[in-house]
Design a protein around this motif. Structure first.
Motif, PDB file in Angstrom:
ATOM      1  N   VAL A 154       1.110  -1.180  -0.156  1.00 10.97           N
ATOM      2  CA  VAL A 154      -0.038   0.057   0.111  1.00 10.97           C
ATOM      3  C   VAL A 154       0.783   1.243  -0.034  1.00 10.97           C
ATOM      4  O   VAL A 154       0.650   2.267  -0.803  1.00 10.97           O
ATOM      5  CB  VAL A 154      -0.975   0.015   1.300  1.00 10.97           C
ATOM      6  CG1 VAL A 154      -1.649   1.292   1.394  1.00 10.97           C
ATOM      7  CG2 VAL A 154      -2.026  -1.097   1.009  1.00 10.97           C
ATOM      8  N   PHE A 155       1.854   1.189   0.649  1.00 10.17           N
ATOM      9  CA  PHE A 155       2.799   2.175   0.885  1.00 10.17           C
ATOM     10  C   PHE A 155       3.483   2.626  -0.477  1.00 10.17           C
ATOM     11  O   PHE A 155       3.503   3.647  -0.874  1.00 10.17           O
ATOM     12  CB  PHE A 155       3.969   1.988   1.846  1.00 10.17           C
ATOM     13  CG  PHE A 155       5.145   3.053   1.875  1.00 10.17           C
ATOM     14  CD1 PHE A 155       4.686   4.351   2.662  1.00 10.17           C
ATOM     15  CD2 PHE A 155       6.149   3.006   1.051  1.00 10.17           C
ATOM     16  CE1 PHE A 155       5.733   5.419   2.542  1.00 10.17           C
ATOM     17  CE2 PHE A 155       7.062   4.042   1.297  1.00 10.17           C
ATOM     18  CZ  PHE A 155       6.982   5.008   1.791  1.00 10.17           C
ATOM     19  N   ILE A 156       3.934   1.729  -1.304  1.00 16.02           N
ATOM     20  CA  ILE A 156       4.540   1.836  -2.500  1.00 16.02           C
ATOM     21  C   ILE A 156       3.496   2.228  -3.464  1.00 16.02           C
ATOM     22  O   ILE A 156       3.775   3.111  -4.428  1.00 16.02           O
ATOM     23  CB  ILE A 156       5.025   0.314  -3.167  1.00 16.02           C
ATOM     24  CG1 ILE A 156       6.328  -0.022  -2.269  1.00 16.02           C
ATOM     25  CG2 ILE A 156       5.456   0.509  -4.731  1.00 16.02           C
ATOM     26  CD1 ILE A 156       6.954  -1.454  -2.420  1.00 16.02           C
ATOM     27  N   MET A 157       2.287   1.852  -3.545  1.00 16.91           N
ATOM     28  CA  MET A 157       0.979   2.013  -4.303  1.00 16.91           C
ATOM     29  C   MET A 157       0.760   3.657  -4.071  1.00 16.91           C
ATOM     30  O   MET A 157       0.590   4.223  -5.254  1.00 16.91           O
ATOM     31  CB  MET A 157      -0.203   1.310  -4.067  1.00 16.91           C
ATOM     32  CG  MET A 157      -0.056  -0.166  -4.676  1.00 16.91           C
ATOM     33  SD  MET A 157      -0.150  -0.122  -6.466  1.00 16.91           S
ATOM     34  CE  MET A 157      -2.156   0.316  -6.642  1.00 16.91           C
ATOM     35  N   VAL A 158       0.950   4.178  -2.790  1.00 16.40           N
ATOM     36  CA  VAL A 158       0.492   5.568  -2.715  1.00 16.40           C
ATOM     37  C   VAL A 158       1.702   6.151  -3.062  1.00 16.40           C
ATOM     38  O   VAL A 158       1.414   7.555  -3.828  1.00 16.40           O
ATOM     39  CB  VAL A 158       0.372   5.650  -1.080  1.00 16.40           C
ATOM     40  CG1 VAL A 158       0.445   7.220  -0.668  1.00 16.40           C
ATOM     41  CG2 VAL A 158      -0.875   5.168  -0.604  1.00 16.40           C
ATOM     42  N   ALA A 159       3.068   5.825  -2.689  1.00 17.90           N
ATOM     43  CA  ALA A 159       4.128   6.787  -3.228  1.00 17.90           C
ATOM     44  C   ALA A 159       4.111   6.853  -4.854  1.00 17.90           C
ATOM     45  O   ALA A 159       4.263   7.697  -5.513  1.00 17.90           O
ATOM     46  CB  ALA A 159       5.393   6.142  -2.739  1.00 17.90           C
ATOM     47  N   THR A 160       4.057   5.628  -5.403  1.00 19.51           N
ATOM     48  CA  THR A 160       4.037   5.778  -7.027  1.00 19.51           C
ATOM     49  C   THR A 160       2.622   6.291  -7.631  1.00 19.51           C
ATOM     50  O   THR A 160       3.070   7.194  -8.299  1.00 19.51           O
ATOM     51  CB  THR A 160       4.277   4.386  -7.554  1.00 19.51           C
ATOM     52  OG1 THR A 160       3.309   3.511  -6.904  1.00 19.51           O
ATOM     53  CG2 THR A 160       5.487   3.595  -7.035  1.00 19.51           C
ATOM     54  N   GLY A 161       1.931   6.162  -6.895  1.00 18.35           N
ATOM     55  CA  GLY A 161       0.564   6.866  -7.504  1.00 18.35           C
ATOM     56  C   GLY A 161       0.520   8.401  -7.386  1.00 18.35           C
ATOM     57  O   GLY A 161       0.102   8.973  -8.317  1.00 18.35           O
ATOM     58  N   LEU A 162       1.201   8.916  -6.106  1.00 19.60           N
ATOM     59  CA  LEU A 162       1.373  10.426  -5.902  1.00 19.60           C
ATOM     60  C   LEU A 162       2.450  11.055  -6.808  1.00 19.60           C
ATOM     61  O   LEU A 162       2.258  11.987  -7.369  1.00 19.60           O
ATOM     62  CB  LEU A 162       1.818  10.651  -4.528  1.00 19.60           C
ATOM     63  CG  LEU A 162       0.609  10.421  -3.572  1.00 19.60           C
ATOM     64  CD1 LEU A 162       1.320  10.693  -1.961  1.00 19.60           C
ATOM     65  CD2 LEU A 162      -0.453  11.462  -3.694  1.00 19.60           C
ATOM     66  N   PHE A 163       3.307  10.207  -7.201  1.00 19.09           N
ATOM     67  CA  PHE A 163       4.446  10.482  -8.372  1.00 19.09           C
ATOM     68  C   PHE A 163       3.562  10.800  -9.529  1.00 19.09           C
ATOM     69  O   PHE A 163       3.916  11.663 -10.439  1.00 19.09           O
ATOM     70  CB  PHE A 163       5.483   9.563  -8.638  1.00 19.09           C
ATOM     71  CG  PHE A 163       6.638   9.782  -9.407  1.00 19.09           C
ATOM     72  CD1 PHE A 163       7.566  10.596  -9.203  1.00 19.09           C
ATOM     73  CD2 PHE A 163       6.218   9.456 -10.752  1.00 19.09           C
ATOM     74  CE1 PHE A 163       8.759  10.810  -9.819  1.00 19.09           C
ATOM     75  CE2 PHE A 163       7.431   9.734 -11.759  1.00 19.09           C
ATOM     76  CZ  PHE A 163       8.402  10.493 -11.362  1.00 19.09           C
ATOM     77  N   LEU A 164       2.873   9.690 -10.060  1.00 18.17           N
ATOM     78  CA  LEU A 164       2.293   9.887 -11.270  1.00 18.17           C
ATOM     79  C   LEU A 164       1.198  11.049 -11.341  1.00 18.17           C
ATOM     80  O   LEU A 164       0.929  11.716 -12.509  1.00 18.17           O
ATOM     81  CB  LEU A 164       1.529   8.495 -11.639  1.00 18.17           C
ATOM     82  CG  LEU A 164       2.505   7.193 -11.541  1.00 18.17           C
ATOM     83  CD1 LEU A 164       1.859   5.994 -11.962  1.00 18.17           C
ATOM     84  CD2 LEU A 164       3.460   7.531 -12.992  1.00 18.17           C
ATOM     85  N   PHE A 166       1.333  13.738  -9.751  1.00 16.49           N
ATOM     86  CA  PHE A 166       1.961  15.083  -9.735  1.00 16.49           C
ATOM     87  C   PHE A 166       3.219  15.148 -10.700  1.00 16.49           C
ATOM     88  O   PHE A 166       4.183  15.814 -10.226  1.00 16.49           O
ATOM     89  CB  PHE A 166       2.431  15.632  -8.307  1.00 16.49           C
ATOM     90  CG  PHE A 166       1.350  15.798  -7.250  1.00 16.49           C
ATOM     91  CD1 PHE A 166       0.721  16.905  -7.248  1.00 16.49           C
ATOM     92  CD2 PHE A 166       0.991  14.599  -6.461  1.00 16.49           C
ATOM     93  CE1 PHE A 166      -0.588  17.186  -6.560  1.00 16.49           C
ATOM     94  CE2 PHE A 166      -0.257  15.077  -5.648  1.00 16.49           C
ATOM     95  CZ  PHE A 166      -0.957  16.002  -5.682  1.00 16.49           C
ATOM     96  N   GLU A 167       3.184  14.265 -11.582  1.00 16.05           N
ATOM     97  CA  GLU A 167       4.456  14.144 -12.578  1.00 16.05           C
ATOM     98  C   GLU A 167       4.687  15.468 -13.076  1.00 16.05           C
ATOM     99  O   GLU A 167       5.882  15.753 -13.638  1.00 16.05           O
ATOM    100  CB  GLU A 167       3.994  13.068 -13.642  1.00 16.05           C
ATOM    101  CG  GLU A 167       2.862  13.410 -14.547  1.00 16.05           C
ATOM    102  CD  GLU A 167       2.874  12.053 -15.590  1.00 16.05           C
ATOM    103  OE1 GLU A 167       3.736  11.634 -16.084  1.00 16.05           O
ATOM    104  OE2 GLU A 167       1.558  11.682 -15.917  1.00 16.05           O
ATOM    105  N   ASP A 168       3.583  16.348 -13.523  1.00 16.59           N
ATOM    106  CA  ASP A 168       4.022  17.618 -14.286  1.00 16.59           C
ATOM    107  C   ASP A 168       4.823  18.526 -13.142  1.00 16.59           C
ATOM    108  O   ASP A 168       5.928  19.024 -13.495  1.00 16.59           O
ATOM    109  CB  ASP A 168       2.834  18.434 -14.599  1.00 16.59           C
ATOM    110  CG  ASP A 168       1.809  17.788 -15.523  1.00 16.59           C
ATOM    111  OD1 ASP A 168       2.514  17.167 -16.266  1.00 16.59           O
ATOM    112  OD2 ASP A 168       0.627  18.169 -15.454  1.00 16.59           O
TER     113      ASP A 168
END
Length: 223
Positions: A154-164, A166-168
């Protein structure tokens, strides 16, 4: 299959049923709703609002109705529809991030005997030292280890999801976007596997000596 069955009784105090605080129960069911909603949006976007199939369907149906629509126009509309679905997915992602933060904070305020870290350490200690009920201790340790992996996912999903999401704003890291997206997608499949195993374990537990484990997560247990 017995390895994945959650245990209703407290390993340290076999005569007692595990207790779950109201905050933990709220987190559990809210997490269930948010993760389910997130996965449903992925399913919808890979089927009903898939750019290729949806654009072809729109073009054919509009042409049958007498409208003149090009393939590019239909594809543009389908892509916009897909983006709307992803917007909902992102909102679920924000909710999941908030729930993860809530769970981390909750760990500090839980009663000592309900803290996850303490339960994990206790299961390990019981497995290492106890001679009686050793099988139950091993089982509890295995279940807690699986839950630990789930929290990590879940932590990895949240971290990678937030990266995507806010990718701009993270344009400097654009080169790793594909890798991050792949990790995000792979973790989704692992979480699906956990959900399937968890549901199977709870189903089996309800049919055996841990009957009532679902109601415990609703009424708090300890009865």
């Amino acid at each position: 299959m017995s390895t994945i069955e959650p245990i209703r009784k407290d390993v340290q105090h076999p005569a007692q049923v595990k207790k779950y605080s109201a905050s933990l129960r709220l987190w559990h069911w809210a997490n269930t709703i948010v993760i389910s909603g997130s996965l449903i949006t992925v399913l919808i976007n890979s089927t009903l609002t898939d750019d290729h199939s949806t654009s072809s369907f729109m073009k054919d149906e509009l042409n049958k109705a007498g409208a003149t629509v090009t393939a590019d126009q239909a594809k543009s509309v389908a892509h916009a529809l897909s983006d709307k679905t992803w917007d909902v997915h992102i909102y679920f992602g924000y909710a999941l991030a908030a729930l993860l933060l809530f769970r981390l904070i909750l760990e500090f305020f839980q009663l000592a005997d309900q803290k996850f870290i303490r339960k994990l350490k206790s299961a390990w200690y019981q497995f290492q030292t106890t001679k009686q009920n050793r099988e139950a201790a091993r089982h509890e340790l295995t279940v807690k280890a699986i839950y630990s992996v789930f929290y990590l996912l879940v932590f990895i999903m949240v971290a990678t999801g937030l990266f995507l999401a806010f990718e701009d704003a993270l344009a400097a890291f654009k080169s790793i976007r594909h890798t991050v997206k792949s990790i995000h997608g792979f973790c989704m499949y692992l979480i699906l596997a956990f959900i399937a195993a968890h549901l199977a374990g709870v189903f089996l537990a309800e049919r055996k000596e841990s009957k009532g484990i679902v109601s415990d997560m609703i009424n708090g247990g300890g009865q």
